[in-house]
Design a protein around this motif. Structure first.
Motif, short mmCIF file in Angstrom:
data_model
loop_
_atom_site.label_atom_id
_atom_site.label_comp_id
_atom_site.label_asym_id
_atom_site.label_seq_id
_atom_site.Cartn_x
_atom_site.Cartn_y
_atom_site.Cartn_z
N PHE A 1 41.69 6.02 69.36
CA PHE A 1 40.76 5.52 68.34
C PHE A 1 41.20 5.97 66.95
CE2 PHE A 1 38.56 3.57 71.41
CZ PHE A 1 37.27 3.93 71.74
N SER A 2 41.81 7.15 66.89
CA SER A 2 42.23 7.66 65.57
C SER A 2 43.39 6.84 64.99
CB SER A 2 42.64 9.13 65.66
OG SER A 2 43.62 9.28 66.67
N ASP A 3 44.08 6.08 65.84
CA ASP A 3 45.17 5.24 65.36
C ASP A 3 44.70 3.84 64.95
OD1 ASP A 3 47.56 6.50 67.80
OD2 ASP A 3 47.10 7.15 65.75
N ASN B 1 53.93 -11.61 60.45
CA ASN B 1 54.02 -11.59 58.98
C ASN B 1 52.88 -12.35 58.31
OD1 ASN B 1 56.43 -10.08 58.94
ND2 ASN B 1 57.59 -11.91 59.38
N SER B 2 51.78 -12.53 59.05
CA SER B 2 50.63 -13.19 58.42
C SER B 2 49.65 -12.14 57.91
CB SER B 2 49.94 -14.11 59.42
OG SER B 2 49.48 -13.37 60.52
N MET B 3 48.84 -12.54 56.93
CA MET B 3 47.85 -11.63 56.34
C MET B 3 46.54 -11.77 57.13
SD MET B 3 49.60 -10.39 53.89
CE MET B 3 48.64 -9.71 52.56
N ILE B 4 45.92 -10.66 57.39
CA ILE B 4 44.66 -10.69 58.14
C ILE B 4 43.64 -9.79 57.46
CG2 ILE B 4 45.53 -11.27 60.45
CD1 ILE B 4 45.63 -8.24 60.97
N LEU B 5 42.37 -10.08 57.72
CA LEU B 5 41.28 -9.28 57.17
C LEU B 5 40.81 -8.30 58.23
CD1 LEU B 5 39.45 -9.06 54.64
CD2 LEU B 5 37.85 -10.60 55.80
N ILE B 6 40.78 -7.03 57.86
CA ILE B 6 40.48 -5.98 58.84
C ILE B 6 39.18 -5.29 58.44
CG2 ILE B 6 41.32 -3.88 59.95
CD1 ILE B 6 44.13 -4.76 58.77
N LYS B 7 38.24 -5.20 59.39
CA LYS B 7 37.01 -4.45 59.12
C LYS B 7 37.19 -3.03 59.62
CE LYS B 7 32.02 -4.66 59.43
NZ LYS B 7 30.82 -5.27 60.00
N LYS B 8 37.01 -2.07 58.71
CA LYS B 8 37.30 -0.68 59.05
C LYS B 8 36.00 0.10 59.26
CE LYS B 8 39.61 0.13 55.31
NZ LYS B 8 40.60 0.69 54.35
N ILE C 1 34.74 1.17 65.00
CA ILE C 1 35.57 1.65 66.12
C ILE C 1 34.69 2.09 67.28
CG2 ILE C 1 37.18 3.47 66.79
CD1 ILE C 1 38.37 3.10 63.92
N ARG C 2 33.58 2.71 66.99
CA ARG C 2 32.68 3.16 68.07
C ARG C 2 32.02 1.99 68.77
NH1 ARG C 2 34.22 7.80 69.70
NH2 ARG C 2 34.85 9.06 67.95
N ASN C 3 31.93 0.83 68.10
CA ASN C 3 31.25 -0.33 68.69
C ASN C 3 32.21 -1.41 69.16
OD1 ASN C 3 28.50 0.51 68.41
ND2 ASN C 3 28.78 0.26 66.21
N LEU C 4 33.44 -1.03 69.42
CA LEU C 4 34.41 -2.02 69.89
C LEU C 4 34.01 -2.54 71.26
CD1 LEU C 4 37.79 -0.33 68.88
CD2 LEU C 4 36.90 -2.48 68.00
N ARG D 1 38.72 9.24 77.14
CA ARG D 1 37.83 9.11 76.00
C ARG D 1 38.62 8.96 74.71
NH1 ARG D 1 36.58 14.36 78.21
NH2 ARG D 1 37.64 15.99 77.00
N ASP D 2 37.97 8.31 73.76
CA ASP D 2 38.58 8.05 72.44
C ASP D 2 39.89 7.30 72.56
OD1 ASP D 2 37.49 11.34 71.37
OD2 ASP D 2 36.47 9.40 71.30
#
Lengths: 581, 161
Positions: free
Chosen positions: B152-154, B45-52, B57-60, B126-127
């Motif tokens: 990756f799509s999720d 239940n904590s707030m987090i900052l997400i980079k979209k 995603i390709r560079n994870l 893949r993906d």
């Protein structure tokens, strides 16, 4: 610039803007379809994630809308093909991938994905083709499509996996080796789609379970796979690994229907393992529960024989862990009024025998015997039961009595199976087994019937000379001939030159007869007479001179090796003269 | 002069709007569902900052903490955080004796319950990413191996702090 020039310039600019505006409107209107198609497609993709039947229906509708707006949308055609596979509708698969192939061909793009999909459609159709030649032809077509797709993109595992699955449909054992090669290529690429990964492990599991049946094929398959397990060629290990791969495929499968299908194959493999593998109790129970659950819930994916085999295996395994109620329940389910597989009958019989042997208290033993006898008698009395089933029922009943210690009933049951109408239908190996078992029962308990057992063992050998157990029983009963205590003694009314030669000859249960004994004194045969307790006597036909004489005795008997013994006797006249004085 | 001042204002507002648009598209603030899977790094239940973004995603990389959507029973979607353990083409194996997870032969973490079947190895498709959690799932939350595979799509994005 005059006002008129200015007005002309503005007018031209306005016309240009209008033309651009009209052009943009047409472009926009044209891309409306594209936009709608893509929106419907993305909605379909979202439904795919849920993986339930309801979501697949919604997916179908969304795809329909997408293709209505843009019939040549490649991604939608691919997804429709996938949907056809999920819904097991080869017509939809074929239509979608054929259309995709046409679209890709027109655009000059690679057709590997389309070929792959068309191959899948053909594989799905094979189930509906009854004629063997036609099936073979379609299978070959599908295989060529997969190979062509794999050649176009060697680093894509999907067509390699499909080619391997294709090979698994071929009946020849050599096709398994080719399947192994394709799976090895797939693994080398490390580039699977999620669905292909599930198929890869399912195919690998199926391959290993089939290959383990033949040692040579197992070795070749293990060589082709280049697996990290260097002992994979060992058939037992291969079977266990095959089950593990099927379990893995079921564990990572996303849809419930696919999980269910994979678990049916897994249960069949586990049923082979639990019978012989020394597994920890917890693992045994888990596997057995899966087997029984699959057999109960899955009436369509198994043949009646397979279901019977699963239930009988569950009964057998539960008998080893002492679950009496489970044994009775699964034994009932393993038997069918329409006919029961002999292998299943044997397993159920073994389950009851196990239960009797492992029972902790006399009350439990008698309960198990009661259930087992009821099962066997029901089997024997089944209306219209064939000879093989009746015979198997009697064997199972005899085994149960034997395990319980009731040797009399066991013998009576086995002897009732030795009826002309039954024995004539049995193979020579089965006949030998019946007589051999009769011999074993005759030698058990307090009242042993050695002579009867010898007779039964002889019958077993007559039926099948290769029966090792019957051979052993016969050797034990018939015994080795031994010639003991060769000596010469003086008879009351005979002179010392005519000593009585005697020897004790033993050889198992059956006594050696005088006709089979030959005695020679100094190379001359003499008449032999049999006495009590295995004693044999002979008197020289002509008086012997004083001194040492050679005696040779040879004895033989049915089913025994002949024996020969030689000895020397000393003839002295002094003792006679002293006695006469 | 007045006109120039107006132009500067308009340009500043435009730049601000473009900046806000870029930030809005690249980052989002989200709340994780009430699972203690990433404690103590992320509390429930904590707030987090997400980079979209697709490039994110390709560079994870391994050990990146991602946020993704998981659907339960085909109906409810939940936002879950997890740590990347393996990426496409890598091989996951489980050593049952040591109870450790290996990626391409390197031990990376304790093996959670439910993935024993991966003992003989599995290639990440893949993906797809293989995700693990800093705190093992509780008994009632235990799931099969398929739950650790995340498309990756999720993936919504990578957690940045």
């Amino acid at each position: 610039m005059t006002t008129q020039d200015y007005q002309i310039g503005v007018g031209l600019q306005a016309c240009l803007v209008a033309v651009f505006g009209i052009f943009a409107t047409f472009m926009g209107l044209g891309s409306v379809h594209e936009y709608k198609a893509r929106a419907s497609y993305l909605e379909a993709v979202g439904q795919r994630e849920y993986g339930t039947e309801a979501s697949l229906r919604v997916l179908e509708v969304s795809l329909g809308k997408a293709l209505q707006e843009k019939p040549d949308l490649a991604a939608a055609l691919m997804l429709r093909g996938w949907l056809g596979i999920e819904l097991n509708d080869p017509k939809v698969v074929k239509e979608s991938y054929q259309k995709l192939k046409d679209v890709q061909q027109n655009k000059g793009l690679p057709q590997g994905i389309a070929d792959n999909g068309l191959g899948c459609a053909l594989i799905m159709e094979i189930g509906t083709i009854k004629e063997a030649d036609a099936r073979k032809k379609v299978l070959e077509q599908a295989y060529q499509l997969f190979v062509s797709a794999a050649k176009e993109d060697w680093n894509n595992a999907d067509p390699h996996v499909n080619a391997a699955i294709c090979k698994l449909y071929y009946p020849e054992r050599s096709a398994l080796v080719a399947a192994a090669e394709h799976l090895a290529d797939a693994k080398k690429s490390k580039n699977f789609s999620y669905d292909a990964l599930v198929s890869y492990h399912a195919a690998l599991g199926t391959l290993l379970v089939r290959a383990h049946l033949d040692k040579n094929v197992a070795q070749q398959v293990a060589d082709k796979l280049h697996d990290e397990d260097k002992e994979l060629y060992k058939t037992g290990r291969m079977l266990v690994r095959g089950a593990n791969e099927l379990e893995k495929a079921a564990a990572i499968a996303r849809t419930e229907s696919l999980k269910f299908k994979l678990n049916t194959h897994l249960a069949l493999a586990q049923a082979k393992i639990v019978v012989w593998a020394p597994l920890p109790k917890r693992t045994l129970i888990d596997m057995c529960n899966n087997i029984a659950w699959q057999a109960e819930k899955n009436k369509t994916n198994y043949t009646p024989q397979q279901r019977q085999m699963l239930f009988s295996t569950a009964a057998l395994v539960h008998s080893r862990i002492g679950a009496r109620d489970a044994v009775a329940k699964y034994a009932r389910n393993a038997v069918s009024k329409k006919g029961t597989d002999i292998g299943s009958l044997i397993q159920v019989g073994a389950a009851y025998v196990n239960s009797i042997q492992r029972a902790g208290t006399p009350l439990e033993r008698s309960e198990h015997l009661k259930n087992g006898v009821a099962y066997a008698q029901q089997l024997i009395a089944t209306p219209g039961a064939d000879t093989a089933t009746v015979y198997m029922g009697k064997r199972i009943l005899a085994n149960m009595y034997f395990s319980y210690g009731d040797f009399k009933s066991a013998l009576a049951t086995l002897q009732s199976a030795d009826a002309p109408e039954t024995i004539g239908d049995l193979s020579s190996a089965e006949q030998a087994a019946l007589y051999r078992n009769i011999a074993i029962v005759q030698l058990s308990g307090k009242e042993k019937d050695s002579v009867g057992a010898l007779e039964s063992a002889r019958k077993a050998m007559a039926a099948n000379k290769e029966d090792a157990i019957a051979k052993q029983i016969l050797a034990g009963l018939a015994g080795q001939i031994q010639i003991l205590n060769i000596k010469a003694s003086q008879g009351e009314k005979l002179p010392p030159s005519l000593p009585i030669i005697s020897a004790k000859i033993t050889g198992g249960v059956e006594a050696v007869s005088a006709e089979n004994v030959a005695i020679e004194i100094d190379g001359t045969a003499v008449e032999v007479k049999a006495g009590n307790g295995g004693m044999f006597y002979a008197v020289p036909q002509k008086p012997l001179s004083e001194g040492t004489h050679k005696v040779k005795i040879t004895a033989s008997a049915q089913d025994r090796e002949p024996a020969t013994a030689e000895s020397e006797i000393v003839v002295k006249f002094d003792d006679f003269i002293k006695a006469a004085r | 002069m007045e006109k120039i001042k107006s132009l500067i204002w308009y340009a500043t507002i435009m730049l601000l709007m473009i900046g806000l648009y870029y930030v809005g598209r690249t980052y989002s603030i989200g709340m994780i569902e009430d699972f203690r899977l990433m404690e103590p790094v992320i509390k429930p239940n904590s707030m987090i900052l997400i980079k979209k973004g697709t490039s994110v995603i390709r560079n994870l990389k391994r050990d990146d903490i991602i946020v993704y959507w998981r659907t339960l029973d085909g109906k409810t979607s939940m936002r879950i955080a997890g740590r990347i353990a393996a990426l496409p083409g890598q091989i996951i194996t489980v050593n049952l004796k040591e109870k450790r997870v290996y990626v391409d032969g390197v031990s990376i973490a304790n093996a959670p319950a439910g993935i024993e079947v991966l003992e003989t190895g599995i290639i990440i498709p893949r993906d797809t990413a293989f995700v693990m959690f800093d705190s093992p799932p509780q008994i009632e939350q235990r799931v099969g191996p398929h739950a650790y595979f995340v498309r990756f799509s999720d993936i919504e994005g990578r957690v940045t702090r």
